[in-house]
Design an enzyme around this catalytic site. Structure first.
Site, PDB file in Angstrom:
ATOM      1  CB  VAL A 145       7.486   4.685   1.548  1.00  9.90           C
ATOM      2  CG1 VAL A 145       8.577   5.671   1.946  1.00  9.90           C
ATOM      3  CG2 VAL A 145       6.850   5.119   0.225  1.00  9.90           C
ATOM      4  CD  GLU A 146       7.271   3.811   7.287  1.00 10.25           C
ATOM      5  OE1 GLU A 146       8.115   3.212   7.968  1.00 10.25           O
ATOM      6  OE2 GLU A 146       7.121   5.044   7.331  1.00 10.25           O
ATOM      7  CB  SER A 147       8.423  -2.489   5.520  1.00  9.43           C
ATOM      8  OG  SER A 147       7.101  -2.775   5.061  1.00  9.43           O
ATOM      9  CE1 TYR A 251       8.222   7.279   5.197  1.00  4.49           C
ATOM     10  CE2 TYR A 251       6.535   8.994   5.160  1.00  4.49           C
ATOM     11  CZ  TYR A 251       6.934   7.710   5.470  1.00  4.49           C
ATOM     12  OH  TYR A 251       6.030   6.869   6.066  1.00  4.49           O
TER      13      TYR A 251
END
Length: 368
Positions: A145-147, A251
């Protein structure tokens, strides 16, 4: 440590060409690794968490957040994903927003294949660290999800690395940043920093993983402000009831949806490639500076490989002041240790320990 050279068997899978893309602007990985103070800022801008010096073993209590499997975490299963499927879950109640996120992900028939490709170089390392810290295995999906699992990912706000640390928070988390090194890009150091931060957020935010994840994205202050507003209005203060930024409201469901797809892919009629459940890298430590070009020659691998495994080293060398440790492909570490021993610079054996724990209570990543 079990070896005389402080070997940490970790898990960066070697041998997969990557071109990663995600929500953060980032640089492509490139060649095959084997071959060649406002509530609106991100939680990553908060810096009150201090990381442990190393990872410790924490006893896990039985409860409804556990999904045990005979092979989970034991290494007996051939598929690394089983350690996510049957490991400790986040224990967050299902919600229609998770179902909505799942529908969006399922529109891409290749999503789980692409996920496996992105995660493969780093998943074993992350799972090992999470299990050793007693945190839910499903958190291993957070870098997606982040990167999208890119240790070079850079956001417009200067967050960087797989776990997307802002500069100030990185410093506060013990991730040094200077002209030689950026710990936010260091695969192992950033993972340990993220684990320490997530553990703190979980304690600060009612022991609720949905709230902790919201805090990681929107900032713990923003989450607490939303809770206070709801409490004053006589409303529930769980994650699903809070008025949070849209990004944060999406998110958490996205992470939960990804976890559910990984867990239930067969029942959903989706294909998901396996990832071999084995460590892929070793950490070698020296008493003096290590040059990646020289280390590559000693290991019998290319300098490109070692640079891929050590993205935090900006100049291709460990910091003059140390610590002098590098990740190398599993099976090549002894060659480097031999060279270091011949040069009289091999690090003496030691046991890793946390700041508040006796030395003998800690385990290296190869002791499982």
């Amino acid at each position: 440590m079990q070896s005389a050279a402080r070997i940490l068997l970790l898990s960066v899978a070697i041998g997969l060409p990557l071109q990663l893309s995600g929500c953060a602007s980032q640089r492509p990985i490139g060649d095959d690794i084997a071959s060649g103070q406002t509530f609106s800022v991100s939680a990553r801008e908060y810096g009150y968490v201090r990381p442990a010096l190393d990872v410790r073993v924490i006893g896990r209590e039985d409860g409804n957040t556990k999904r045990r499997h005979p092979t989970a975490g034991s290494g007996a299963s051939g598929d690394l994903w089983d350690r996510v499927r049957y490991g400790e879950s986040l224990g967050v109640t299902d919600h229609q927003r998770v179902a909505q996120a799942m529908r969006a992900l399922k529109r891409d028939s290749d999503y789980l294949t692409d996920l496996s490709q992105r995660a493969q170089p780093y998943l074993h390392l992350i799972i090992e660290e999470l299990e050793r810290s007693g945190l839910p295995a499903e958190l291993a999906l957070l870098p997606e999800v982040e990167s999208r699992y890119n240790p070079h990912a850079v956001s417009p706000k200067s967050a960087t690395g797989m776990w997307q640390f802002m500069p100030y928070t990185g410093v506060e988390m013990g991730l040094e940043q200077n002209s030689w090194y950026d710990g936010r890009n260091d695969i192992l150091a950033s993972t340990r920093g993220a684990i320490a931060y997530l553990r703190q957020l979980h304690r600060e935010l009612d022991g609720d993983w949905a709230l902790a994840l919201a805090g990681y994205n929107a900032g713990p202050g923003r989450v607490r402000a939303a809770q206070r507003a709801n409490k004053a209005a006589g409303k529930p203060i769980d994650f699903w009831s809070l008025d949070l930024p849209t990004e944060t409201e999406n998110y958490v469901p996205k992470l939960l949806a990804i976890a559910k797809l990984v867990r239930e892919h067969a029942a959903l009629g989706l294909e998901m490639p396996q990832i071999a459940n084995r460590p892929r890298v070793e950490v070698v430590e020296s008493r003096q500076q290590i040059d990646l070009a020289q280390a590559a020659r000693a290991c019998g691998v290319t300098v490109t490989q070692l640079k891929r495994l050590n993205p935090g080293l900006k100049r291709g060398k460990t910091l003059p002041s140390g610590p002098h440790l590098v990740l190398v492909p599993a099976g090549t570490g002894d060659k480097l240790r031999t060279a270091l021993a011949q040069a009289g610079t091999l690090k003496a054996p030691s046991l890793a320990a946390t700041a508040d724990e006796p030395t003998g209570a800690a385990l290296s990543a190869g002791d499982s």
